[in-house]
Design a protein around this motif. Structure first.
Motif, short mmCIF file in Angstrom:
data_model
loop_
_atom_site.label_atom_id
_atom_site.label_comp_id
_atom_site.label_asym_id
_atom_site.label_seq_id
_atom_site.Cartn_x
_atom_site.Cartn_y
_atom_site.Cartn_z
N ASP A 14 13.93 -0.56 1.17
CA ASP A 14 13.90 0.13 0.03
C ASP A 14 12.16 0.63 -0.02
OD1 ASP A 14 15.57 -0.34 -1.76
OD2 ASP A 14 14.53 -1.67 -2.94
N THR A 15 11.69 0.07 1.56
CA THR A 15 9.99 0.41 1.64
C THR A 15 10.51 1.45 2.89
OG1 THR A 15 9.11 -1.23 1.94
CG2 THR A 15 8.51 -0.19 3.51
N TRP A 16 11.24 1.16 3.95
CA TRP A 16 12.60 2.65 4.57
C TRP A 16 12.77 3.15 4.37
CZ3 TRP A 16 9.81 2.10 9.34
CH2 TRP A 16 9.79 1.25 10.16
N LEU A 17 13.31 4.07 2.84
CA LEU A 17 14.32 4.54 2.43
C LEU A 17 13.26 5.19 2.03
CD1 LEU A 17 17.40 3.00 0.76
CD2 LEU A 17 17.41 4.54 2.43
N ARG A 18 12.06 5.18 0.94
CA ARG A 18 11.45 5.22 0.16
C ARG A 18 10.21 6.08 1.73
NH1 ARG A 18 10.44 0.93 -3.11
NH2 ARG A 18 8.55 0.26 -1.73
N ALA A 19 10.23 5.99 2.83
CA ALA A 19 9.37 6.48 4.09
C ALA A 19 10.46 7.58 4.73
CB ALA A 19 9.22 5.27 4.74
N GLN A 20 11.83 7.65 4.47
CA GLN A 20 12.58 9.00 5.28
C GLN A 20 12.24 9.64 4.00
OE1 GLN A 20 16.67 7.74 5.84
NE2 GLN A 20 15.96 8.78 7.92
N ARG A 21 12.48 9.20 2.88
CA ARG A 21 12.77 10.79 1.62
C ARG A 21 11.41 11.35 2.00
NH1 ARG A 21 15.68 7.08 -1.65
NH2 ARG A 21 13.90 6.06 -2.37
N TYR A 22 10.44 10.39 1.83
CA TYR A 22 8.97 10.58 1.94
C TYR A 22 8.51 12.31 2.86
CZ TYR A 22 3.77 11.58 2.98
OH TYR A 22 2.61 11.72 3.19
N TRP A 23 8.90 12.13 4.43
CA TRP A 23 9.41 12.68 5.72
C TRP A 23 10.19 13.52 5.27
CZ3 TRP A 23 5.18 12.53 8.94
CH2 TRP A 23 4.47 11.37 9.16
N ASN B 8 0.74 -1.23 0.10
CA ASN B 8 0.23 0.28 0.35
C ASN B 8 0.90 1.36 -0.05
OD1 ASN B 8 -2.04 -1.28 0.21
ND2 ASN B 8 -3.00 -1.30 2.14
N GLN B 9 2.11 1.23 0.38
CA GLN B 9 3.22 2.18 0.20
C GLN B 9 3.08 2.89 -0.85
OE1 GLN B 9 7.37 1.91 0.89
NE2 GLN B 9 7.44 4.03 2.30
N ILE B 10 3.07 3.99 -1.23
CA ILE B 10 2.84 4.96 -2.86
C ILE B 10 4.01 4.67 -3.06
CG2 ILE B 10 2.23 6.96 -4.48
CD1 ILE B 10 0.37 7.88 -1.44
N ARG B 11 4.35 4.66 -4.75
CA ARG B 11 5.94 4.55 -4.92
C ARG B 11 5.69 4.91 -6.56
NH1 ARG B 11 5.00 -0.39 -3.34
NH2 ARG B 11 3.91 -1.28 -4.98
N SER B 12 5.89 6.26 -6.40
CA SER B 12 5.51 7.73 -7.56
C SER B 12 6.88 8.54 -7.98
CB SER B 12 4.27 7.94 -7.14
OG SER B 12 3.81 9.02 -6.08
N ASN B 13 6.66 9.09 -8.39
CA ASN B 13 7.50 10.27 -8.69
C ASN B 13 7.14 11.50 -8.72
OD1 ASN B 13 9.16 8.22 -10.37
ND2 ASN B 13 7.99 7.97 -12.24
N ASN B 14 6.53 11.22 -7.52
CA ASN B 14 5.94 13.05 -7.47
C ASN B 14 6.10 12.97 -6.41
OD1 ASN B 14 4.21 11.60 -5.69
ND2 ASN B 14 2.19 12.31 -7.72
N GLU B 15 5.74 13.61 -4.80
CA GLU B 15 5.53 14.38 -4.13
C GLU B 15 5.51 13.04 -2.74
OE1 GLU B 15 2.47 16.30 -4.83
OE2 GLU B 15 3.86 16.08 -6.12
N HIS B 16 4.32 12.33 -3.18
CA HIS B 16 3.53 11.28 -2.65
C HIS B 16 4.45 9.82 -2.40
CE1 HIS B 16 0.26 13.84 -2.03
NE2 HIS B 16 -0.07 13.84 -3.33
N SER B 17 5.36 9.86 -3.10
CA SER B 17 5.72 8.78 -3.36
C SER B 17 6.46 8.63 -1.46
CB SER B 17 7.21 8.25 -3.87
OG SER B 17 8.15 7.59 -4.14
N THR C 55 12.98 5.83 10.96
CA THR C 55 13.07 5.43 10.19
C THR C 55 15.00 5.51 9.89
OG1 THR C 55 13.05 7.54 8.94
CG2 THR C 55 11.11 5.82 8.21
N SER C 56 15.11 6.76 10.56
CA SER C 56 16.87 6.78 10.78
C SER C 56 17.44 5.78 11.78
CB SER C 56 16.94 8.46 11.07
OG SER C 56 16.78 9.23 10.45
N GLY C 57 16.54 5.15 12.78
CA GLY C 57 17.14 4.14 13.42
C GLY C 57 17.45 2.61 13.16
#
Length: 796
Positions: free
Chosen positions: A180-189, A131-140, A227-229
């Motif tokens: 990759d899930t954690w990396l996408r989440a960290q970039r999102y925040w 369900n995590q968003i994987r896109s090329n915009n700010e919601h990824s 996410t950093s932890g």
């Protein structure tokens, strides 16, 4: 399974503490109890709780309430918890409803019965990853109410934070999401942080959010910490069979967290959700998480727990014990209870910031990981804090039972006057039962020399020097016996009822002649999560020994007895008031031979404060000392004495003290930690002083043990009896025994002139948690001392 918070960011915030709101622990406990009962009364027939919204959420409120109830101490076997869990299991995966329900359900599964529900947790984690968003915009990298494939791909930070919390709790169980899930989440925040350093509800193109909210700013800070932890290896690493200390870490995330905390400090509130207004309890729940994750007692100038708890207590419905916001009462009550219960966790230790550089924090995760290791062994939720020593008062220091110094630079200040102020605070802290652990890093430049000098300023008297601890000292096996080859030199200062300062200097491995990794480095490199390949056996043995030694020291320092935050007064230090006169007031005088250091200076004063607070007796709130040979001795009718080492009165002291006792004076004596050496000395002195009188056991039917004088009926007392079996940790079981006192009686006056306890009383009155100290528990010491003092007053 408990909630654990990773990471290290405490070094990012400078604490400027100010006076906080004192809490009544009974009021906090009552509010929690009544809130728990309210939630239990509102459980539905099927085991669920009513959802705030009916738009697709089936499990969110039920899971949230379960989290709150267990956090408040409700047993996982409680019928309400079991009914709620059966309800949650009716809706696996997508059947749970939308994202909030799936995330909260996962957290409940992780908390209550993770082994039983492991398949359900795995399924939910896989669903959250899909369900995590994987896109090329700010919601990824974010989440929304519904799966991202079923819509255009928008996200919001509220759904995203609950997904992060669920992923993290599963990670603690070894059920790991993909990197990759954690990396996408960290970039999102990181991308969603506004230019004003806050966060809002929806991210927008170009960075930042469409608005600013306090609740979402707390979510941003906490999510980046998590996410950093997960992703950051910290500042120590293992390569091959070698441990490398002082490595670089993720400064980008740390800088964003620092800025977010700055915004929160400036806009801090416990009365409203900053910049938004609504959802106060949801915001406070998020605020508690930030305060606990960052290990800060203060956010800016605000004691976040005391201020927040005080506000929550005042908003409680006094009739049914609930909290309400609008038409919502279930989630509001659950959020309020989560704040009160999780935020009050006992503080295990505080890391000391003593300079302007980061030399005090070379391994930012060290204390955090040691705290988590301690939690797992003691089976209790704990927290730790960071304290700026220059800004803190003694009261602030006393909120923590242990202070930890570490670094490679001197802790001394450039200004000698400032160093003197620091030393005075530390001495006051130790005088009142505090404990210091200090360690020089293996690359030490000036810390070793500076800390030794600081201790000389803290303890200017002779007899309080750092000295190597013997192998018989309890720290070597208080909790975990340490392998002989992993032992290292440790020094200590014996003060009061125990060793009150532990210092670990730099040392070398005797086999390789190379510097050993510091304990701080070993704690830093220890693994919280089961990610990556296991360490080589030789490395793991070093890490295990480092954690074991840290746990041993903490067990010795605290006796495994810790207080919740609301149980510690904001003003802990004793406020000594000048008394105009002793007339009509109860006072004690410490009998000072001039040859023995006073190991428990606050014991008699604490006894007086108890008499004032519980019996209403007027007291002189200070303890003077008098030498037995002094002409002023006769002005002090009730004398108090204790000791741990051998002593001997001079002929002049004996003569004066003997005459004082014959004139009606009274002497109350006890052996610190039941010291046989001191007991033997005191018995010899009594025999020398009164050869014609018999120093005898006080019979159990003596009025001294009764409530005749306004005290307690004493039949038995609790005695702490430390013991250690070979190869096992030191424990201090408590056993009930008949009271044991000896006395010297003047039969002609039918009064005891001297009362002596061979069991320790003073360390218990001092509230010094000493694992090795044999003697009465604090409650029993108070009962016995009160009776003795009231007896003395009656026969004065």
């Amino acid at each position: 399974m408990r909630f654990f918070i990773p990471f290290f960011i405490g070094y990012l915030v400078i604490v400027f503490p100010v006076a906080g709101q004192d809490l009544d622990p009974n009021e906090v406990r009552l509010a929690i109890e009544q809130g728990v009962q309210f939630l239990k009364r509102n459980q539905k027939t099927h085991g669920n709780w009513e959802e705030y919204t009916t738009s697709g959420e089936r499990c969110g409120a039920t899971a949230l309430v379960i989290l709150a109830l267990v956090s408040c101490g409700v047993s996982k076997e409680d019928p309400a918890i079991q009914r709620g869990m059966r309800y949650l299991r009716l809706f696996p995966g997508k059947e749970a409803g939308r994202n909030y329900s799936i995330s909260l359900q996962t957290m409940a599964f992780c908390l209550v019965d993770p082994e039983r529900d492991r398949p359900l947790i795995r399924n939910n984690i896989a669903l959250l990853e899909r369900n995590q968003i994987r896109s090329n915009n700010e919601h990824s990298g974010g989440w929304y109410y519904t799966p991202w494939e079923s819509r255009s791909g928008s996200s919001d930070l509220s759904n995203s934070q609950f997904s992060i919390l669920a992923l993290y709790e599963a990670e603690r169980l070894g059920i790991s999401a993909k990197t990759d899930t954690w990396l996408r989440a960290q970039r999102y925040w990181e991308h969603a942080q506004n230019a004003n350093d806050a966060w809002g509800y929806n991210p927008q193109a170009g960075g930042g959010c469409n608005d600013t909210r306090g609740s979402m700013s707390c979510a941003g800070i906490a999510s980046l910490i998590i996410t950093s932890g997960i992703l950051d290896t910290g500042t120590a690493s293992v390569r091959g069979d070698k441990i490398f200390c002082f490595q670089q870490s993720n400064h980008r995330a740390a800088e964003k967290i620092k800025k977010g905390l700055g915004w929160l400090a400036t806009n801090f509130s416990v009365s409203k959700n900053p910049h938004y207004g609504n959802w106060l309890y949801y915001y406070l729940y998020a605020l508690e998480r930030v305060g606990r994750m960052t290990n800060q007692r203060f956010i800016g100038q605000h004691d976040w727990y005391r201020e927040g708890a005080d506000k929550i207590l005042r908003l409680r419905d006094p009739i049914d014990g609930a909290w309400r916001e609008g038409s919502d009462q279930i989630s509001s009550t659950a959020f309020a209870l989560l704040f009160l219960s999780k935020g009050r966790r006992p503080v295990l230790m505080s890391k000391i910031q003593y300079g302007e550089t980061d030399s005090w924090n070379l391994h930012p995760n060290d204390v955090h990981k040691l705290t988590m290791f301690t939690e797992s062994h003691w089976n209790i939720d704990l927290t730790w804090q960071i304290i700026n020593l220059r800004a803190a008062t003694t009261d602030h220091l006393l909120q923590s039972p242990v202070l930890y110094f570490s670094g490679d630079q001197t802790p001394l200040q450039q200004d000698d006057a400032e160093t003197a102020r620091m030393a005075a605070k530390l001495r006051d802290y130790i005088d009142q039962g505090g404990f210091i652990i200090a360690e020089a890093q293996s690359n030490d430049k000036t810390f070793d020399r500076g800390f030794r000098e600081l201790m000389r300023e803290v303890f200017p008297e002779p007899g309080y020097e750092l000295a190597l601890l013997e192998r018989s000292h309890p720290i070597w096996a208080a909790e975990i016996p340490i392998e002989p080859e992993q032992l290292r030199p440790i020094e200590g200062i014996n003060f009061g009822c125990r060793t009150s300062v532990i210092y670990i200097p730099p040392s070398k491995d005797p086999q390789t002649d190379q510097p050993r990794p510091s304990l701080s480095c070993l704690w830093e490199v220890s693994r919280i999560f089961n990610r990556g390949e296991p360490y080589p056996e030789a490395v793991q043995r070093q890490v295990d020994a480092g954690l074991g030694m840290g746990l041993n020291i903490l067990a010795y320092a605290t006796n495994r007895e810790l207080k919740f935050k609301d149980q510690i007064s904001e003003s802990v230090t004793q406020k000594v008031l000048a008394a105009d006169s002793r007339r009509g007031r109860v006072f004690l005088t410490f009998l000072d031979t001039g040859r023995v250091m006073n190991p428990a200076p606050h014991a008699p004063l604490n006894l007086l404060f108890w008499l004032e607070a519980n019996l209403g007796l007027p007291i002189v709130p200070q303890i003077d000392t008098v030498n037995p040979a002094s002409e002023n001795l006769y002005e002090n009718p009730i004398l108090f004495m204790h000791g741990r080492t051998a002593f001997e009165f001079s002929a002049e002291q004996r003569e004066h003290l003997k005459e004082h006792l014959k004139r009606g004076g009274f002497l109350f004596v006890n052996a610190i930690c039941s010291s046989k050496t001191f007991s033997d000395s005191f018995h010899r002195e009594m025999q020398t002083m009164f050869p014609e009188r018999f120093f005898q056991a006080i019979p159990l039917d003596d009025p001294l043990y009764s409530d005749e004088y306004g005290g307690f009926k004493i039949k038995t007392l609790d005695v702490r009896l430390p013991e250690q079996s070979p190869g096992r940790k030191i424990v201090a079981p408590v056993r009930q025994e008949e009271p044991k006192l000896y006395g010297l009686k003047f039969e002609e006056a039918d009064r005891w002139a001297v009362v002596f306890s061979p069991y320790d009383v003073s360390c218990a009155l001092e509230r010094a948690n000493s694992l090795e100290c044999r003697g009465y528990t604090q409650d029993s010491a108070i009962q016995l001392s009160v009776n003795i003092l009231l007896y003395a007053l009656e026969h004065w």
